[in-house]
Design a protein around this motif. Sequence first.
Motif, mmCIF file in Angstrom:
data_model
loop_
_atom_site.group_PDB
_atom_site.id
_atom_site.type_symbol
_atom_site.label_atom_id
_atom_site.label_comp_id
_atom_site.label_asym_id
_atom_site.label_seq_id
_atom_site.Cartn_x
_atom_site.Cartn_y
_atom_site.Cartn_z
ATOM 1 N N LYS A 68 0.844 -1.207 0.000
ATOM 2 C CA LYS A 68 0.000 0.000 0.000
ATOM 3 C C LYS A 68 0.884 1.264 0.000
ATOM 4 O O LYS A 68 0.667 2.202 -0.774
ATOM 5 N N ASN A 69 1.904 1.257 0.896
ATOM 6 C CA ASN A 69 2.764 2.443 1.010
ATOM 7 C C ASN A 69 3.474 2.784 -0.289
ATOM 8 O O ASN A 69 3.740 3.938 -0.600
ATOM 9 N N ILE A 70 3.763 1.746 -1.031
ATOM 10 C CA ILE A 70 4.541 1.957 -2.256
ATOM 11 C C ILE A 70 3.637 2.290 -3.450
ATOM 12 O O ILE A 70 4.103 2.674 -4.513
ATOM 13 N N GLY A 71 2.322 2.101 -3.267
ATOM 14 C CA GLY A 71 1.402 2.482 -4.346
ATOM 15 C C GLY A 71 0.538 1.362 -4.888
ATOM 16 O O GLY A 71 -0.260 1.582 -5.806
ATOM 17 N N ALA A 72 0.691 0.129 -4.335
ATOM 18 C CA ALA A 72 -0.154 -0.971 -4.828
ATOM 19 C C ALA A 72 -1.589 -0.763 -4.353
ATOM 20 O O ALA A 72 -1.833 -0.102 -3.343
ATOM 21 N N GLU A 73 -2.521 -1.370 -5.093
ATOM 22 C CA GLU A 73 -3.940 -1.145 -4.789
ATOM 23 C C GLU A 73 -4.679 -2.417 -4.381
ATOM 24 O O GLU A 73 -5.817 -2.367 -3.935
ATOM 25 N N LEU A 74 -4.006 -3.540 -4.584
ATOM 26 C CA LEU A 74 -4.658 -4.829 -4.319
ATOM 27 C C LEU A 74 -3.611 -5.794 -3.778
ATOM 28 O O LEU A 74 -2.533 -5.935 -4.368
ATOM 29 N N PHE A 75 -3.924 -6.422 -2.663
ATOM 30 C CA PHE A 75 -3.006 -7.415 -2.101
ATOM 31 C C PHE A 75 -3.534 -8.798 -2.453
ATOM 32 O O PHE A 75 -4.703 -9.105 -2.204
ATOM 33 N N VAL A 76 -2.677 -9.648 -3.020
ATOM 34 C CA VAL A 76 -3.134 -10.980 -3.424
ATOM 35 C C VAL A 76 -2.416 -12.060 -2.625
ATOM 36 O O VAL A 76 -1.188 -12.159 -2.652
ATOM 37 N N LEU A 77 -3.213 -12.829 -1.903
ATOM 38 C CA LEU A 77 -2.666 -13.969 -1.178
ATOM 39 C C LEU A 77 -2.681 -15.154 -2.135
ATOM 40 O O LEU A 77 -3.742 -15.643 -2.528
ATOM 41 N N ASP A 78 -1.499 -15.606 -2.490
ATOM 42 C CA ASP A 78 -1.370 -16.707 -3.458
ATOM 43 C C ASP A 78 -1.508 -18.034 -2.715
ATOM 44 O O ASP A 78 -2.129 -18.110 -1.643
ATOM 45 N N ASP A 79 -0.930 -19.063 -3.246
ATOM 46 C CA ASP A 79 -1.068 -20.431 -2.743
ATOM 47 C C ASP A 79 -0.698 -20.547 -1.250
ATOM 48 O O ASP A 79 0.119 -19.769 -0.753
ATOM 49 N N GLY A 80 -1.299 -21.543 -0.566
ATOM 50 C CA GLY A 80 -0.847 -21.888 0.787
ATOM 51 C C GLY A 80 -1.777 -21.476 1.908
ATOM 52 O O GLY A 80 -1.423 -21.609 3.076
ATOM 53 N N TRP A 81 -2.978 -21.011 1.620
ATOM 54 C CA TRP A 81 -3.852 -20.444 2.667
ATOM 55 C C TRP A 81 -4.916 -21.417 3.189
ATOM 56 O O TRP A 81 -5.672 -21.080 4.081
ATOM 57 N N PHE A 82 -4.963 -22.633 2.660
ATOM 58 C CA PHE A 82 -6.085 -23.535 2.960
ATOM 59 C C PHE A 82 -5.561 -24.909 3.381
ATOM 60 O O PHE A 82 -4.389 -25.246 3.140
ATOM 61 N N GLY A 83 -6.470 -25.707 3.969
ATOM 62 C CA GLY A 83 -6.142 -27.079 4.362
ATOM 63 C C GLY A 83 -4.852 -27.127 5.162
ATOM 64 O O GLY A 83 -4.636 -26.329 6.078
ATOM 65 N N LYS A 84 -3.964 -28.093 4.777
ATOM 66 C CA LYS A 84 -2.663 -28.203 5.467
ATOM 67 C C LYS A 84 -1.560 -27.777 4.512
ATOM 68 O O LYS A 84 -0.456 -28.292 4.525
#
Length: 729
Positions: free
Chosen positions: A356-372
């Motif tokens: 955000k500080n650098i100017g991005a508008e969208l944060f995307v959480l890629d692989d690794g957020w579910f199950g184990k």
Amino acid sequence: MTLIENNKNRKLFFLNTVSSSLVIMVHEDNYVFLPYFGSKIEASDIDYIIDGITEANYMADTDNKKKFQLELIPQIYPSYGYTDLKEPAFHFVHKDGSRITDLRYKSHNIYKTKKKLNGLPTVLSNDDSEVLELTLFDELKKVEVIITLAVFEKHNAFTKSVKVINKNPSDDLYIEKIMSANIDIQESNFELIHLAGAWARECHIKRRRLEQGMQSIGSIRGASGHGQNPFAALISPNTDENNGEVFAMNFVYSGNFIISAEADMHLNTRFQMGINDFDFGWTLMPNEEFQTPEAVLIYTNKGLGDMSRTFHKLYQDCLMSNKYAYKERPILINSWESNYFDFNKESLLKLAEEGKNIGAELFVLDDGWFGKRNDDKTSLGDWTPNEQKLGGSLSSLIDDVNKKGISFGLWVEPEMVSPDSDLFRKHPEWAIQVKGRKIETSRHQYVLDLSNPEVCDYIINFMTELLSKNNITYIKWDMNRNITNLGSSYLKPERQKEQAHRYMLGLYRVLDNIVNAFPNVLFESCAGGGGRCDAGMLYYMPQVWTSDDTDAIERLVIQYGASLVYPSISLACHISDIPNHQTRRKERIETRANVAMWGNLGLELNLNKISEEDKKVITQKLEIYKSIRSTVQFGSIYRLKGLNAQNEYAWMHKSIDEETIVVNYVQICVIPNLVTKRLRLEALDSKSKYKVNDSEKLYTGSELMNIGLMLGEILEDAFAIQWIIKKVN
Ligand code: DGJ
């Protein structure tokens, strides 16, 4: 569309665009020919083209009458079995075992405003499409074939697709091959240009001389694939960006395909595109129909640049969803190359905040957020957020990210299942497999059988739940392996050859459902990078992760190739870390940023680890990008250097109103002892004055196009320079 009917009982349909014409002729014997496809001609009686071919035929009957041979005459949808022994456009097996079909014109229908193809992505326009439906019929076997040709006059483009209806009241019909498009051209002095490569090397331009015989490219991987993009063009020798004849085809389809060019013994060429007939077969019961995907056809005599801009405009106006076609896409920061599977709530929030500080508008959480899922060995199919890893629920993470002033996007790979997953344990039969044989993993995963409607419903349900419960504004839809051990527990033995296409139909149904239910979510397609970079996907998801290769120098080749067909707004191009994760190269941040400004710019690096100096440069670059974003994303591209992939690349984007021009130049290797060269621009207004960056001097368009911009002294490899040019008057 103009229809001319002459006194020989022939009909000529003129499908004219602003600069090209495609002419269909119905012969008195009800054969359908293609006397002309090329630069625009006015509608007039040109049936002499066909007579001329017969008259000049060297073969004659015993009574010295010239032979009428189908093989010599350009056709729109050639059959197998009579006097045409070139590759037919289709191949049917009839109930009695015969394989000959004799299609003749039965009727036609002309109407405005093209209709959506049932279950398939379609190029559509409310105000710039006119359709010719030609119904052909095989009298003996009662098979109807409807060829749908659409002309997009202002867009200089055509589409073609085919529907087969089994009108036989008692017999089923077996389709072995069914192309979407066939174009016969009375010339074979061509080169074939197409986009080939591999994972991390997608869309490299390949070009070769057409020789007598069959040349083809295609995919049997269950996806359009990294290996070959579903695009090819026949081009006159020496065609470059601005000169040369181009007959281009692009497939609006994401599965197995084939494009073939057959240069024949009479120095003519048959050019075809369709679903790959290898391991394809489809049974039509009485009254059932089969609809092919559609092909886009473009002709230009102004080289590859004009071809590309024609594809881009057509896809932005008539293929992508209206909502996103001309909507500036957010600058995203993706967690993949920054964190891979290794993150927790704190590191994610830190990355989002830095972004955000650098100017991005969208944060995307890629692989690794579910199950184990802490590596790629597990959990695909178990789409339950890993609350322990996320430090709470997914929605609370999203809230916290949103509180940083940035929106939230998520990665999913819905078409897959890990052997180690509850889903597979519950439904092993949902994985694509041949009973009794081992199922092969690739990246430790299996592919779900989307030819089974129950599997598609499961995907629709979990995605609907995920998107309804969480404030997600972007989805990256990944697909990380191709299909092996093709077999379906759902389809009957005699229907197994339908599986690859039914998979695509299932996927399109899923996407149709989800994308329409969540119109405010921006979707990006991905298949290990550009493994499914095609117009079919673009219909549902208006941007694509162009390649997993984020190295700026590699990206020049990939983006150049992809831009032959796909518009800048659709090509995700990220600024990545150094040493680059794929090549270990270290380009300066300026170069990485400028190359990412080719298309839809994003970030793919750990901002917590880079120098303050680089952060400053990125901040400035993102500001610049925002100021030129509409030019890059909605404007038109001119590729100035790089067609032959040598040491220099240069490209420019011109805004829709032609007031802003963004020019980029990259030299890959230093050339010692060189005097400065200049870069000549294109497509400016000769007489208008332009301001280059902050220059006081104003340059006329003719100066910039003929003298060009000074490159200056270049003393380092991977050197990049950018100019922003404004029209002053
Ligand atoms: C392949 C994609 O291309 C990458 O960007 C990343 O999303 C990984 N998959 C995640 O597994």
